[in-house]
Design a protein around this motif. Structure first.
Motif, PDB file in Angstrom:
ATOM      1  N   VAL A   1       0.871  -1.164   0.000  1.00 28.98           N
ATOM      2  CA  VAL A   1       0.000   0.000   0.000  1.00 28.98           C
ATOM      3  C   VAL A   1       0.914   1.222   0.000  1.00 28.98           C
ATOM      4  O   VAL A   1       1.861   1.296   0.788  1.00 28.98           O
ATOM      5  CB  VAL A   1      -0.916   0.034   1.250  1.00 28.98           C
ATOM      6  N   ILE A   2       0.638   2.141  -0.900  1.00 27.74           N
ATOM      7  CA  ILE A   2       1.378   3.402  -0.948  1.00 27.74           C
ATOM      8  C   ILE A   2       0.389   4.510  -0.608  1.00 27.74           C
ATOM      9  O   ILE A   2      -0.698   4.573  -1.173  1.00 27.74           O
ATOM     10  CB  ILE A   2       1.999   3.642  -2.336  1.00 27.74           C
TER      11      ILE A   2
ATOM     12  N   ILE B   1      -6.048  -1.581 -12.649  1.00 27.34           N
ATOM     13  CA  ILE B   1      -7.288  -2.360 -12.565  1.00 27.34           C
ATOM     14  C   ILE B   1      -8.485  -1.457 -12.309  1.00 27.34           C
ATOM     15  O   ILE B   1      -9.565  -1.677 -12.840  1.00 27.34           O
ATOM     16  CB  ILE B   1      -7.160  -3.443 -11.481  1.00 27.34           C
ATOM     17  N   GLY B   2      -8.287  -0.429 -11.505  1.00 30.37           N
ATOM     18  CA  GLY B   2      -9.392   0.472 -11.218  1.00 30.37           C
ATOM     19  C   GLY B   2      -8.921   1.752 -10.561  1.00 30.37           C
ATOM     20  O   GLY B   2      -7.847   1.799  -9.965  1.00 30.37           O
ATOM     21  N   VAL B   3      -9.745   2.784 -10.707  1.00 31.70           N
ATOM     22  CA  VAL B   3      -9.473   4.086 -10.091  1.00 31.70           C
ATOM     23  C   VAL B   3     -10.777   4.585  -9.488  1.00 31.70           C
ATOM     24  O   VAL B   3     -11.820   4.551 -10.149  1.00 31.70           O
ATOM     25  CB  VAL B   3      -8.949   5.105 -11.134  1.00 31.70           C
ATOM     26  N   GLU B   4     -10.711   5.029  -8.243  1.00 28.35           N
ATOM     27  CA  GLU B   4     -11.886   5.580  -7.565  1.00 28.35           C
ATOM     28  C   GLU B   4     -11.536   6.947  -6.998  1.00 28.35           C
ATOM     29  O   GLU B   4     -10.435   7.138  -6.479  1.00 28.35           O
ATOM     30  CB  GLU B   4     -12.333   4.667  -6.422  1.00 28.35           C
ATOM     31  N   GLY B   5     -12.455   7.902  -7.079  1.00 26.06           N
ATOM     32  CA  GLY B   5     -12.303   9.189  -6.433  1.00 26.06           C
ATOM     33  C   GLY B   5     -11.640  10.273  -7.258  1.00 26.06           C
ATOM     34  O   GLY B   5     -11.406  11.371  -6.767  1.00 26.06           O
TER      35      GLY B   5
ATOM     36  N   ILE C   1      -1.602  -1.028  -4.161  1.00 30.89           N
ATOM     37  CA  ILE C   1      -2.722  -0.100  -4.057  1.00 30.89           C
ATOM     38  C   ILE C   1      -2.147   1.257  -3.664  1.00 30.89           C
ATOM     39  O   ILE C   1      -1.408   1.360  -2.685  1.00 30.89           O
ATOM     40  CB  ILE C   1      -3.745  -0.550  -2.992  1.00 30.89           C
ATOM     41  N   CYS C   2      -2.484   2.289  -4.410  1.00 32.18           N
ATOM     42  CA  CYS C   2      -1.980   3.628  -4.135  1.00 32.18           C
ATOM     43  C   CYS C   2      -3.137   4.521  -3.703  1.00 32.18           C
ATOM     44  O   CYS C   2      -4.161   4.587  -4.379  1.00 32.18           O
ATOM     45  CB  CYS C   2      -1.304   4.189  -5.383  1.00 32.18           C
ATOM     46  N   HIS C   3      -2.955   5.187  -2.561  1.00 34.98           N
ATOM     47  CA  HIS C   3      -3.943   6.118  -2.032  1.00 34.98           C
ATOM     48  C   HIS C   3      -3.347   7.520  -2.090  1.00 34.98           C
ATOM     49  O   HIS C   3      -2.297   7.762  -1.495  1.00 34.98           O
ATOM     50  CB  HIS C   3      -4.279   5.804  -0.572  1.00 34.98           C
ATOM     51  N   VAL C   4      -4.007   8.427  -2.787  1.00 37.69           N
ATOM     52  CA  VAL C   4      -3.588   9.827  -2.844  1.00 37.69           C
ATOM     53  C   VAL C   4      -4.686  10.615  -2.138  1.00 37.69           C
ATOM     54  O   VAL C   4      -5.835  10.604  -2.569  1.00 37.69           O
ATOM     55  CB  VAL C   4      -3.409  10.309  -4.299  1.00 37.69           C
ATOM     56  N   MET C   5      -4.305  11.282  -1.032  1.00 34.20           N
ATOM     57  CA  MET C   5      -5.312  11.849  -0.149  1.00 34.20           C
ATOM     58  C   MET C   5      -4.994  13.286   0.242  1.00 34.20           C
ATOM     59  O   MET C   5      -3.826  13.667   0.317  1.00 34.20           O
ATOM     60  CB  MET C   5      -5.392  11.007   1.123  1.00 34.20           C
ATOM     61  N   LEU C   6      -6.048  14.046   0.529  1.00 37.08           N
ATOM     62  CA  LEU C   6      -5.879  15.355   1.139  1.00 37.08           C
ATOM     63  C   LEU C   6      -5.525  15.164   2.615  1.00 37.08           C
ATOM     64  O   LEU C   6      -5.905  14.156   3.226  1.00 37.08           O
ATOM     65  CB  LEU C   6      -7.167  16.170   1.019  1.00 37.08           C
TER      66      LEU C   6
END
Length: 90
Positions: A21-22, A51-55, A70-75
């Motif tokens: 997880v990144i 595979i997929g992109v959400e948000g 899995i990569c999470h880019v968050m505020l």
């Protein structure tokens, strides 16, 4: 792209679905969307599949599913609220 507080967490012993997880912080919705698009572009340049992109529409929290990663880019407020690093035990 100047993402901040980038953390990579090895989840191979905790999940059968993905190995890493990144988590990265963007300072605005515009930056999170740009960071996510950059990840997608780089993955495709390396002949790998997204595979997929959400948000991506809102840019508050963009999840990019690359299979084993899995990569999470968050505020910042979203990242602070969900505390994925604690959830996955970095």
């Amino acid at each position: 792209m100047k993402g901040q507080d980038i953390v990579t967490i090895d989840t191979s012993s905790k999940s059968n679905f993905f190995d890493k997880v990144i988590v990265v912080t963007g300072m605005s919705n515009r930056q999170t969307r740009a960071l996510a698009k950059s990840v997608i572009e780089k993955v495709k340049e390396n002949n790998e599949k997204v595979i997929g992109v959400e948000g991506l529409e809102t840019g508050e929290w963009v999840l990019i599913d690359c299979g084993d990663i899995i990569c999470h880019v968050m505020l910042p407020p979203v990242r602070g609220y969900y505390k994925l690093e604690e959830l996955w035990g970095s």
